[in-house]
Design an enzyme around this catalytic site. Structure first.
Site, mmCIF file in Angstrom:
data_model
loop_
_atom_site.group_PDB
_atom_site.id
_atom_site.type_symbol
_atom_site.label_atom_id
_atom_site.label_comp_id
_atom_site.label_asym_id
_atom_site.label_seq_id
_atom_site.Cartn_x
_atom_site.Cartn_y
_atom_site.Cartn_z
ATOM 1 N N ASP A 17 -10.625 -73.105 18.485
ATOM 2 C CA ASP A 17 -11.898 -72.524 18.035
ATOM 3 C C ASP A 17 -12.779 -73.673 17.555
ATOM 4 O OD1 ASP A 17 -11.014 -73.181 15.488
ATOM 5 O OD2 ASP A 17 -11.109 -71.140 14.685
ATOM 6 N N CYS A 73 -6.758 -74.387 15.430
ATOM 7 C CA CYS A 73 -7.861 -73.853 14.626
ATOM 8 C C CYS A 73 -7.885 -74.643 13.323
ATOM 9 C CB CYS A 73 -7.737 -72.347 14.425
ATOM 10 S SG CYS A 73 -6.283 -71.785 13.518
ATOM 11 N N THR A 75 -6.543 -74.075 10.297
ATOM 12 C CA THR A 75 -5.217 -74.187 9.681
ATOM 13 C C THR A 75 -4.074 -74.078 10.688
ATOM 14 O OG1 THR A 75 -5.166 -71.794 9.415
ATOM 15 C CG2 THR A 75 -6.005 -73.088 7.544
ATOM 16 N N HIS A 106 15.619 -75.311 19.160
ATOM 17 C CA HIS A 106 16.243 -74.043 18.757
ATOM 18 C C HIS A 106 15.457 -72.803 19.170
ATOM 19 C CE1 HIS A 106 19.003 -75.783 15.370
ATOM 20 N NE2 HIS A 106 19.152 -76.400 16.530
ATOM 21 N N ARG A 140 23.910 -71.092 21.982
ATOM 22 C CA ARG A 140 23.866 -69.998 20.999
ATOM 23 C C ARG A 140 22.441 -69.542 20.680
ATOM 24 N NH1 ARG A 140 24.024 -74.755 18.388
ATOM 25 N NH2 ARG A 140 22.995 -74.997 16.358
ATOM 26 N N HIS A 141 21.464 -70.382 21.004
ATOM 27 C CA HIS A 141 20.073 -70.030 20.675
ATOM 28 C C HIS A 141 19.475 -69.022 21.649
ATOM 29 C CE1 HIS A 141 20.153 -73.028 17.609
ATOM 30 N NE2 HIS A 141 20.574 -73.916 18.481
HETATM 31 C C1 RB5 Z 1 -12.449 -70.843 10.867
HETATM 32 O O1 RB5 Z 1 -13.261 -71.077 9.755
HETATM 33 C C2 RB5 Z 1 -10.999 -70.649 10.418
HETATM 34 O O2 RB5 Z 1 -10.865 -69.451 9.735
HETATM 35 C C3 RB5 Z 1 -10.066 -70.686 11.609
HETATM 36 O O3 RB5 Z 1 -10.253 -71.853 12.305
HETATM 37 C C4 RB5 Z 1 -8.579 -70.642 11.290
HETATM 38 O O4 RB5 Z 1 -8.217 -71.599 10.347
HETATM 39 C C5 RB5 Z 1 -7.996 -69.322 11.010
HETATM 40 O O5 RB5 Z 1 -6.804 -69.179 10.792
#
Ligand code: RB5
Length: 154
Positions: A17, A73, A75, A106, A140-141
């Site tokens: 994104d 993205c 996070t 795994h 096993r995985h």
């Molecule tokens: C965008 O601001 C942010 O929310 C998106 O990139 C992401 O981190 C969502 O999980």
């Protein structure tokens, strides 16, 4: 960027994104340098919705046998939540090379999720090296992976 060549060449679908677009460019260069094919789903607009890109990449990975995806993205969390709704997708949000290595060994993760707002390029390079060059251990995985898909409805 000086990188060692990796294992077998693969097809990677790369999606991000607006909060992951800079890191996506680094990841694309890394994969291409290693000889992999990279198909990008990247936004032109200033603000977009990460599920739209996660869905494109998941559908492409499921359609193309032995391909893998990378989703970025801010996070990495939103991308991983969305990707893991797809049956057959095993998306792993990794913060270091150990996580990337273990999720290949795994979990046979077929999508790597990264958070641009958390990770510098040095860490990302080590994550990519581990994810790209580590093979699934099987054994096993395998039955554990089968159990993940039992009861998944998407
Ligand atoms: C965008 O601001 C942010 O929310 C998106 O990139 C992401 O981190 C969502 O999980």
């Amino acid at each position: 960027m000086k990188l060692k060549k990796g294992f077998d060449e693969m097809k990677y679908f790369l999606g991000a994104d607006h909060a992951g677009i800079k890191l996506a460019s680094f990841v694309k260069d890394f994969l291409k340098h290693k000889g992999h094919e990279v198909v990008c789903f990247l936004p032109q607009e200033k603000k977009v919705d990460y599920p739209d890109y996660a869905k494109e990449v998941c559908r492409a990975v499921l359609k193309n046998q032995d391909s893998r995806g990378i989703l970025i993205c801010g996070t990495g969390i939103g991308m991983s939540i969305c990707a893991n709704r797809f049956k057959g997708i095993r998306a792993a949000l990794c913060l270091d090379a150990y996580m990337a290595k273990m999720t290949r060994l795994h979990n046979d993760a077929n999508i790597l999720c990264l958070g641009e707002r958390l990770l510098g390029e040095g860490i990302v390079e080590s994550i990519l090296e581990a994810f790209v060059d580590t093979e699934f251990e099987g054994g096993r995985h395998l039955q554990r992976l089968e159990k993940i898909d039992e009861g998944a409805h998407v």
